[in-house]
Structure formats: C-alpha cells, structure tokens
Design a protein around this motif. Sequence first.
Motif, PDB file in Angstrom:
ATOM      1  N   GLY A 295       0.810  -1.207   0.000  1.00  0.00           N
ATOM      2  CA  GLY A 295       0.000   0.000   0.000  1.00  0.00           C
ATOM      3  C   GLY A 295       0.847   1.262   0.000  1.00  0.00           C
ATOM      4  O   GLY A 295       2.073   1.227  -0.090  1.00  0.00           O
ATOM      5  N   PRO A 296       0.217   2.418   0.147  1.00  0.00           N
ATOM      6  CA  PRO A 296       0.924   3.696  -0.014  1.00  0.00           C
ATOM      7  C   PRO A 296       1.995   3.955   1.027  1.00  0.00           C
ATOM      8  O   PRO A 296       2.959   4.682   0.767  1.00  0.00           O
ATOM      9  CB  PRO A 296      -0.204   4.734   0.090  1.00  0.00           C
ATOM     10  CG  PRO A 296      -1.299   4.052   0.844  1.00  0.00           C
ATOM     11  CD  PRO A 296      -1.218   2.617   0.418  1.00  0.00           C
ATOM     12  N   PHE A 297       1.870   3.352   2.222  1.00  0.00           N
ATOM     13  CA  PHE A 297       2.802   3.673   3.296  1.00  0.00           C
ATOM     14  C   PHE A 297       4.074   2.827   3.268  1.00  0.00           C
ATOM     15  O   PHE A 297       4.892   2.929   4.190  1.00  0.00           O
ATOM     16  CB  PHE A 297       2.099   3.571   4.650  1.00  0.00           C
ATOM     17  CG  PHE A 297       1.032   4.613   4.832  1.00  0.00           C
ATOM     18  CD1 PHE A 297       1.329   5.960   4.693  1.00  0.00           C
ATOM     19  CD2 PHE A 297      -0.285   4.254   5.115  1.00  0.00           C
ATOM     20  CE1 PHE A 297       0.343   6.931   4.852  1.00  0.00           C
ATOM     21  CE2 PHE A 297      -1.269   5.215   5.278  1.00  0.00           C
ATOM     22  CZ  PHE A 297      -0.958   6.563   5.146  1.00  0.00           C
ATOM     23  N   VAL A 298       4.253   2.051   2.231  1.00  0.00           N
ATOM     24  CA  VAL A 298       5.561   1.423   2.020  1.00  0.00           C
ATOM     25  C   VAL A 298       6.611   2.519   1.841  1.00  0.00           C
ATOM     26  O   VAL A 298       7.768   2.370   2.254  1.00  0.00           O
ATOM     27  CB  VAL A 298       5.527   0.489   0.788  1.00  0.00           C
ATOM     28  CG1 VAL A 298       6.934   0.019   0.425  1.00  0.00           C
ATOM     29  CG2 VAL A 298       4.625  -0.713   1.065  1.00  0.00           C
ATOM     30  N   ASP A 299       6.201   3.624   1.247  1.00  0.00           N
ATOM     31  CA  ASP A 299       7.083   4.764   1.000  1.00  0.00           C
ATOM     32  C   ASP A 299       7.180   5.616   2.269  1.00  0.00           C
ATOM     33  O   ASP A 299       6.183   6.165   2.741  1.00  0.00           O
ATOM     34  CB  ASP A 299       6.533   5.599  -0.157  1.00  0.00           C
ATOM     35  CG  ASP A 299       7.497   6.664  -0.648  1.00  0.00           C
ATOM     36  OD1 ASP A 299       8.325   7.144   0.157  1.00  0.00           O
ATOM     37  OD2 ASP A 299       7.404   7.030  -1.834  1.00  0.00           O
ATOM     38  N   GLU A 300       8.379   5.735   2.803  1.00  0.00           N
ATOM     39  CA  GLU A 300       8.589   6.515   4.027  1.00  0.00           C
ATOM     40  C   GLU A 300       8.160   7.964   3.858  1.00  0.00           C
ATOM     41  O   GLU A 300       7.647   8.585   4.799  1.00  0.00           O
ATOM     42  CB  GLU A 300      10.058   6.445   4.441  1.00  0.00           C
ATOM     43  CG  GLU A 300      10.376   7.148   5.745  1.00  0.00           C
ATOM     44  CD  GLU A 300      11.806   6.914   6.202  1.00  0.00           C
ATOM     45  OE1 GLU A 300      12.518   7.908   6.440  1.00  0.00           O
ATOM     46  OE2 GLU A 300      12.209   5.727   6.302  1.00  0.00           O
ATOM     47  N   LYS A 301       8.343   8.517   2.673  1.00  0.00           N
ATOM     48  CA  LYS A 301       7.944   9.916   2.449  1.00  0.00           C
ATOM     49  C   LYS A 301       6.434  10.091   2.613  1.00  0.00           C
ATOM     50  O   LYS A 301       5.970  11.125   3.113  1.00  0.00           O
ATOM     51  CB  LYS A 301       8.384  10.350   1.042  1.00  0.00           C
ATOM     52  CG  LYS A 301       9.892  10.487   0.869  1.00  0.00           C
ATOM     53  CD  LYS A 301      10.254  11.110  -0.452  1.00  0.00           C
ATOM     54  CE  LYS A 301       9.978  10.183  -1.624  1.00  0.00           C
ATOM     55  NZ  LYS A 301      10.857   9.004  -1.627  1.00  0.00           N
ATOM     56  N   VAL A 302       5.656   9.094   2.210  1.00  0.00           N
ATOM     57  CA  VAL A 302       4.199   9.181   2.354  1.00  0.00           C
ATOM     58  C   VAL A 302       3.812   9.080   3.829  1.00  0.00           C
ATOM     59  O   VAL A 302       2.899   9.785   4.289  1.00  0.00           O
ATOM     60  CB  VAL A 302       3.504   8.093   1.509  1.00  0.00           C
ATOM     61  CG1 VAL A 302       1.985   8.167   1.670  1.00  0.00           C
ATOM     62  CG2 VAL A 302       3.886   8.231   0.043  1.00  0.00           C
ATOM     63  N   ARG A 303       4.498   8.244   4.564  1.00  0.00           N
ATOM     64  CA  ARG A 303       4.230   8.145   6.010  1.00  0.00           C
ATOM     65  C   ARG A 303       4.541   9.477   6.695  1.00  0.00           C
ATOM     66  O   ARG A 303       3.765   9.968   7.523  1.00  0.00           O
ATOM     67  CB  ARG A 303       5.078   7.030   6.644  1.00  0.00           C
ATOM     68  CG  ARG A 303       4.857   5.652   6.041  1.00  0.00           C
ATOM     69  CD  ARG A 303       5.402   4.545   6.918  1.00  0.00           C
ATOM     70  NE  ARG A 303       6.833   4.590   7.161  1.00  0.00           N
ATOM     71  CZ  ARG A 303       7.761   3.993   6.392  1.00  0.00           C
ATOM     72  NH1 ARG A 303       7.374   3.346   5.293  1.00  0.00           N
ATOM     73  NH2 ARG A 303       9.040   4.045   6.712  1.00  0.00           N
ATOM     74  N   GLN A 304       5.682  10.050   6.352  1.00  0.00           N
ATOM     75  CA  GLN A 304       6.047  11.332   6.954  1.00  0.00           C
ATOM     76  C   GLN A 304       5.064  12.430   6.545  1.00  0.00           C
ATOM     77  O   GLN A 304       4.700  13.281   7.361  1.00  0.00           O
ATOM     78  CB  GLN A 304       7.471  11.694   6.545  1.00  0.00           C
ATOM     79  CG  GLN A 304       8.525  10.776   7.152  1.00  0.00           C
ATOM     80  CD  GLN A 304       9.914  11.015   6.590  1.00  0.00           C
ATOM     81  OE1 GLN A 304      10.067  11.491   5.461  1.00  0.00           O
ATOM     82  NE2 GLN A 304      10.936  10.696   7.376  1.00  0.00           N
ATOM     83  N   ALA A 305       4.625  12.399   5.295  1.00  0.00           N
ATOM     84  CA  ALA A 305       3.650  13.389   4.830  1.00  0.00           C
ATOM     85  C   ALA A 305       2.361  13.291   5.628  1.00  0.00           C
ATOM     86  O   ALA A 305       1.759  14.316   5.994  1.00  0.00           O
ATOM     87  CB  ALA A 305       3.379  13.193   3.342  1.00  0.00           C
ATOM     88  N   PHE A 306       1.919  12.077   5.899  1.00  0.00           N
ATOM     89  CA  PHE A 306       0.698  11.901   6.687  1.00  0.00           C
ATOM     90  C   PHE A 306       0.879  12.515   8.076  1.00  0.00           C
ATOM     91  O   PHE A 306      -0.004  13.209   8.581  1.00  0.00           O
ATOM     92  CB  PHE A 306       0.353  10.418   6.789  1.00  0.00           C
ATOM     93  CG  PHE A 306      -1.026  10.147   7.315  1.00  0.00           C
ATOM     94  CD1 PHE A 306      -2.118  10.096   6.466  1.00  0.00           C
ATOM     95  CD2 PHE A 306      -1.239   9.934   8.673  1.00  0.00           C
ATOM     96  CE1 PHE A 306      -3.394   9.852   6.961  1.00  0.00           C
ATOM     97  CE2 PHE A 306      -2.511   9.686   9.175  1.00  0.00           C
ATOM     98  CZ  PHE A 306      -3.589   9.648   8.306  1.00  0.00           C
ATOM     99  N   ALA A 307       2.041  12.265   8.688  1.00  0.00           N
ATOM    100  CA  ALA A 307       2.298  12.806  10.024  1.00  0.00           C
ATOM    101  C   ALA A 307       2.302  14.330  10.013  1.00  0.00           C
ATOM    102  O   ALA A 307       1.721  14.972  10.902  1.00  0.00           O
ATOM    103  CB  ALA A 307       3.624  12.270  10.550  1.00  0.00           C
ATOM    104  N   TYR A 308       2.945  14.914   9.019  1.00  0.00           N
ATOM    105  CA  TYR A 308       2.997  16.379   8.927  1.00  0.00           C
ATOM    106  C   TYR A 308       1.637  16.984   8.582  1.00  0.00           C
ATOM    107  O   TYR A 308       1.397  18.172   8.834  1.00  0.00           O
ATOM    108  CB  TYR A 308       4.028  16.807   7.888  1.00  0.00           C
ATOM    109  CG  TYR A 308       5.461  16.752   8.367  1.00  0.00           C
ATOM    110  CD1 TYR A 308       5.873  17.520   9.453  1.00  0.00           C
ATOM    111  CD2 TYR A 308       6.396  15.942   7.721  1.00  0.00           C
ATOM    112  CE1 TYR A 308       7.203  17.472   9.890  1.00  0.00           C
ATOM    113  CE2 TYR A 308       7.720  15.901   8.149  1.00  0.00           C
ATOM    114  CZ  TYR A 308       8.119  16.664   9.237  1.00  0.00           C
ATOM    115  OH  TYR A 308       9.433  16.629   9.671  1.00  0.00           O
TER     116      TYR A 308
END
Length: 544
Positions: A295-308
């Motif tokens: 899914g989309p959160f395999v990408d660390e940048k997407v996880r960080q974007a969600f947090a921000y």
Amino acid sequence: MSRTRSTTTALITLGVVSALSLSACASAAPASTATRVDGGTIVYGHQQEPACVFGGWIEQAYLSSQVLDGLVSLDENHQVVPWLADSWSVSDDQLTWTFTLKDGVTFTDGTPLTAAVVAYNFDYWLAGGNSTASVWLAGYYASAQAVDDRTLTVNLSAPYPRLADNLTQGYFGIQSQQALETRTDEENCEAPIGSGAFVVDHWNRGEEIVLVRNEDYTSPPANAKHTGVAYVDQIDWKFVADPTTRAASLSAGETDVIYDVPAVAWKTLESAGFQLEKYITPGRPQQLTFNTSTGPFVDEKVRQAFAYSLDRKSLVETIGQGVIPYEGNGGVSQATPGYSETAADLYSPDTDTADSLLDAAGWTGRDADGYRTKGGETLDVVLPYGAGSIVNADGASILQGLQEQAKATGFKVELIPVPQSALFAGEYSQPDEKDITVGYWTAVTSGILAINWKQGTPEAPNYNNASFTNYPELESIILEANSTVDPDAQNALYEKAQEYIAEHALAIGVYDRLSTLAVSPTLKDVWQENAQGGPIFYDAYFVE
C-alpha cells in the motif's frame, strides 16, 4: 448510596437525558464527621463485557484483579512491592529468580497456595492460558520449579531484569491448580478460583457480574490501605456500554462508581462533588501504526507526509477538553519509564512539508474531490478501528478529526468502525485489509516495544507487529534494552528505539490511553492500581 439496594439495568437507563443536569443533587459531600459503614453493595458501571473473567485483555485484567491475587504489586512510586510473594531475589547472571511465598494463603476452593501451584500457573500461561502473559514471557521464560512449599525458582533463557515489574499486571493472577485441572473451561472462564478479596457469585451475560466478599481473605498487597477482609459485602459489576448512560446513572444515584468518564461530563461531575480519578496508562498509547508491507505507506515519504498533515495536539486538546492528554510518541506513552521526548516532538503540523513529500513520492495529481492521485490511482487509506472496544466515543471523534485534517493534504482516509465481535474474530487483521492500525497496549515498562516490533517468521509469526514488516536493527536495540540491568542504560536504549520508530515514521502517537473513574462522595478509598489503572474495591467503604 448503595448499601442495601440492588440496581437493575432498567434503573441505570433511567434519566439519561436529564440526570446530568440534576447532578447538583448529588453534590453534597459527607461531613467530616461521616463514619464508615461496614458492608453494603458497590454498584459499578463498566463500559465493556469480556468473554471470560481472566484473560489477555485489559478489561479482563481489571475484573480478574478483584478475584485473583498476583505475586507482586506496583506502588505509586512505580516500585514493586510484595503480594503473594513476601520477597524475591535474582542471581548474579540474571537467569534465576527466587520468590518466597506468604505462608498460610488458601484459594477459595480450600486448596493451599504453594510454590508448585505457582509454577503450574507459569506453565499454564505459556501453554495458552493467557495470551498476553505468554507474549511478555516468551523468549525469556525457561521453567519454574518448587524448591519447597514456599520457595519458587523461575529460570530464564536470557536476562530479563524487569521481570518482577511485568508480573504486577493483572494477566499474571494466580489460580487454583485444582480448579484448572478439574473444572471445565467454561467454569474457569466464568468464575476462576483464586485467593482474592472477592469471588464470582454469578454472571448475568449482557448485564452484570456479581462479586461477593471472600470471608477468609488474608493476602492483600503491601500497598493496600488495610488488612483483613474487604469492607463491602458485594460488587455489582454492571456492563453499561454507552458513556452518556454511565455518567447519567452516577448522577442519578443508580451507580456508585463508573469507569471511562466521557470528557464532556468531567467538569460537570467534578463540580457536583464526585471524586474524579485519572490514570495515564504506561505502555503503548493510542497511536497509528502504518502498514509498511503493502500500500501507499511502504514509501517513508508518504508516512512522513501523513504525520505532517495532522495537527494532532490541537485536535486532542479540543475534543479531550483538558482531560485526554495529547501524545506525539508512537512507541510508548509519557507515563512509561524510558520515554523519549525527542520521538514525541518530531512531527509538528506542516502542510507545506507534507505537500512537498507527497510531490516527491509521485502523488502529484488531484481528483475532482481534491484527493491526491498517482498514475490514475487515488491516495486511499483504510483505517479500521475497534468501535467501543479499543477506541471509545471520544477517540472516535478524534479519528474523525484526523480524517478531515488529512483530507486537506490529499489523503482519502476511510474510517471503518468495527464491532468488538468482528474485531476479536480477526476482521481487518491482515495486511491487505488496512493501511493504518490504531490501538494501544498497556504495560509497566518500555519492554512493550519488543512485543509490538519483534520480528516475525513463518515458524513464529508476530501478529502484534501492525507494520507487517521486520526491522532487525530496531529489534536489536529493543532486545538489548530488555536485558540491560542498569535502569539508566536500559532507558537510553529504549529511547533510541522510540526515535528509530519516529524517524522512519513507522508509528505516530495521537493521545494517551486513560483509565478514569468517577466515584460517589458516599464511597471512600476506591483507588486505581498502579500497573494498569484498574479500580480496586478491596479498601472501599461507604460512609454516612
């Protein structure tokens, strides 16, 4: 006051609309000359009904702690103190623990507490008798033997210096070996036999469990307020799922104590003279763990974007009304030894950074509703939650707020409330069913990190790792911490592990899980035990 009356479910539901407004009627606290009344029935409103009295869920630990004694207890200073064990020691190599038991303790079936019985309980937990006790001991417990009737040795395969701390949790209540061996599973489920201050009288499924005083009780923990038998005769432990109904029942005088006080009712009840108790549970907070296997959160940048994308703090403060604490740390709560402020503070709301990270991850398009797209695919995020079980009504409102905040950056979050029966049956437990897992796990040490982040293998899967991905470097730090004897050095390693989780955005905190009580002014000395915040009624008494 509930010294003589027995409250029915029908009475509890009366006055839901008006009882809170009438709470001033209950505001008069007893005069300073009020005297203790021995006996009586405590009517307690709890929010959830477990399948069995004893088990691996915190709701079971709260209930079974009234019936089963543990080896040790935790005091208000987070120090381990005696309970069924008078004393204990550990060998120089940290591999052998020796516990000396109290003399003369008897289970309510008449059989004596012996070291052999306690050793049997250890093996029972590991064999499936308690799933949570098992995961706390797995990888460390080797065996337990009785040296004599009062001396128990517990042998470990690796150093585990916080063993005694972990044994203070309600999952480690000691049961009668005779009962476990000779009674049916159903009998032991509904009315386990311990040496505790109360015994199960009967269980009306869907309504209440009635506990009656153990007239032969001799074994309170060292941090109890008195010795001897309990002051009250009985506890009517009622299951009242709706938070408004629980608060109304207390205001109307139909319950003496309620659990999980809704934030909106806190100030009203407090101003009306009710005793309000709040315990921030150590361990894993209410947090969001990202599925990093698919899914989309395999990408660390997407996880960080969600947090921000999220302003978690302002949302929690608004909905929590000063009652629910914000928690930024996705590893452990602020009440946990070895807590990292650095991990908690890593992600402040920053939509510009979130936008830049999503652009860099290739989610550059927008659909007609404003959600991000990539190659024609919408940035969908599936977030199921245990409605009314793992997440209460206040928590559900917080999740809805997060959903709206994430939308502004382009995340399409699908919130799915999952009933307790479906959740516990395994729905939404697989990596292809969800993108984020929300939940908590109470603990007394940061050793909870090992349970949540231990690697899984085909031979030994770790179903408690909600990221569905192995992180060997993270596990190595945690396991080193678990076996480190010096508390400062151990805590430094636990902090390092939390910072790894935060830096890689594997999980982010939202709010700290609370155990809250509201208590009638006519009932005194109800307190919360210090391992998990469960209500303790052994010392409680009515006044008039």
